[in-house]
Design an enzyme around this catalytic site. Structure first.
Site, short mmCIF file in Angstrom:
data_model
loop_
_atom_site.label_atom_id
_atom_site.label_comp_id
_atom_site.label_asym_id
_atom_site.label_seq_id
_atom_site.Cartn_x
_atom_site.Cartn_y
_atom_site.Cartn_z
N GLU A 108 -14.05 34.96 -23.11
CA GLU A 108 -15.30 35.61 -22.56
C GLU A 108 -15.18 37.18 -23.12
OE1 GLU A 108 -17.18 37.05 -18.30
OE2 GLU A 108 -16.00 35.00 -18.60
N GLU B 189 -21.47 44.45 -18.90
CA GLU B 189 -21.90 44.43 -17.25
C GLU B 189 -22.30 45.84 -16.75
OE1 GLU B 189 -19.67 41.04 -15.12
OE2 GLU B 189 -18.17 42.62 -16.37
#
Length: 354
Positions: A131, A135
């Site tokens: 990943e 964010e």
């Protein structure tokens, strides 16, 4: 184990209560987060091949929906682009690419959502839980976090970095991930804010075919683990919403070619990935990023727990959440032509912070 005969012998009120409880379990809402895997090729056989992008694409959401993505949670479209609105418990609007890239470049032009506890995200994620993240926290409109995980490992929560950005919620910014087998470059409006080399990732460098997932969710929902709520900045007050993230456009280049990617074994190593009708790194020459990349070192008041989802909860981690960071910064050094010699000697990415 509850048998049918046991159910039939219950009193009517107890029987109805039991049926209701079973129904709640069967039809419970999925996790509010966008990250998960249906079949992990490093843990089980028979996982389906990943459809490959194998080229470049651009989506202009001001013109409406794109057939390159699968929507969930009802994203909307207008002159601002794709809107991802969280208005109540359970809202998690998301666009998921119908394809995977095997190394590549992703550019997302967007405004993050406001609101305490609201999380906007743009994530590359693989079937074996590699990943690469951007964010944004709704309670911290002047920063964005970068992060990465290898195979979903959460042995430490010290990978996140926080980067200053002017008005993420009111101004358009372009956030880039440039990813190869040797390094990941995070950029904001064309300026490099972080470089991670594979050699400095402690064996957790993302290196398997990834989908792109873009959307928003309530990390501050009261049903989430306390660590997630703290990381997201606190409890979400839905009465102050709705809270909307806008994505104007997305541009993606796959650095590999072909029609699908498969795992040649269960190692999860990039050189075990096979391409049908093409070649891994067959388009790697498309990467011509020149950067002035700051070295990133920092400490926080504790280990930072990202949201749950692919990552197990960490009951022993402290969670400073939005704004509670202690940051130290080294002087910048130059990296040019990042295809891709790795970071200069002595550089480290050792924690969270700018």
């Amino acid at each position: 184990m509850l048998l049918l005969k046991d159910l039939l012998t219950m009193s009517m009120p107890l029987r109805l209560a039991t049926i209701a409880a079973i129904s709640a379990l069967l039809f419970a809402q999925p996790s509010l987060q966008q990250t998960y895997t249906a079949c992990n090729p490093t843990a089980q056989a028979g996982c389906p091949a990943d459809p490959a992008l194998g080229t470049s694409m651009t989506a202009d959401f001001t013109k409406g929906a794109s057939d390159q993505f699968t929507p969930s949670g009802n994203p909307t479209y207008d002159s601002s682009g794709a809107g991802f609105t969280v208005a109540q418990h359970g809202d998690a609007p998301t666009l998921t690419s119908k394809w995977y890239i095997m190394f590549g470049k992703v550019e997302v032009t967007m405004k993050s959502a406001p609101g305490t506890g609201i999380v906007s995200s743009a994530i590359l994620q693989s079937d074996d839980l590699d990943e690469i993240d951007w964010e944004w926290l709704g309670g911290a409109g002047d920063q964005v976090q970068s992060n990465y995980f290898g195979k979903g490992q959460t042995t430490t929560y010290d990978r996140a970095a926080v980067h200053a950005v002017t008005n993420t919620q009111g101004e358009w910014h372009t956030y880039t991930i440039d990813w190869t087998e040797t390094q990941i470059v995070w950029q904001i409006d064309g300026n490099t804010v972080r470089v991670l080399s594979a050699s400095n990732a402690n064996g957790q460098f993302p290196q398997t075919p990834c989908q792109l997932k873009v959307g928003s969710w309530a990390g501050g929902d009261s049903s989430n683990p306390q660590g997630t709520i703290s990381w997201a900045g606190g409890i979400t007050d839905y009465s102050a919403g709705p809270f909307t993230m806008y994505v104007q456009s997305i541009a993606v280049t796959d650095y590999s070619t072909g029609t699908q990617y498969t795992y040649g074994d269960q190692s999860g190593a990039w050189n075990s990935i096979e391409s049908t009708g093409g070649r891994v790194n067959g388009n790697a020459g498309s990467s011509q990023t020149d950067t002035a990349a700051p070295a990133i070192t920092s400490t926080s008041s504790g280990n930072v727990e990202p949201f749950s989802g692919t990552h197990a909860d960490c009951s022993t981690c402290t969670t400073p959440g939005a704004g509670s960071w202690t940051v130290s910064t080294m002087s910048s050094a130059a990296v040019t032509n990042t295809n891709y010699p790795g970071l200069p000697s002595g550089w480290t990415v050792s924690g969270s912070g700018k």
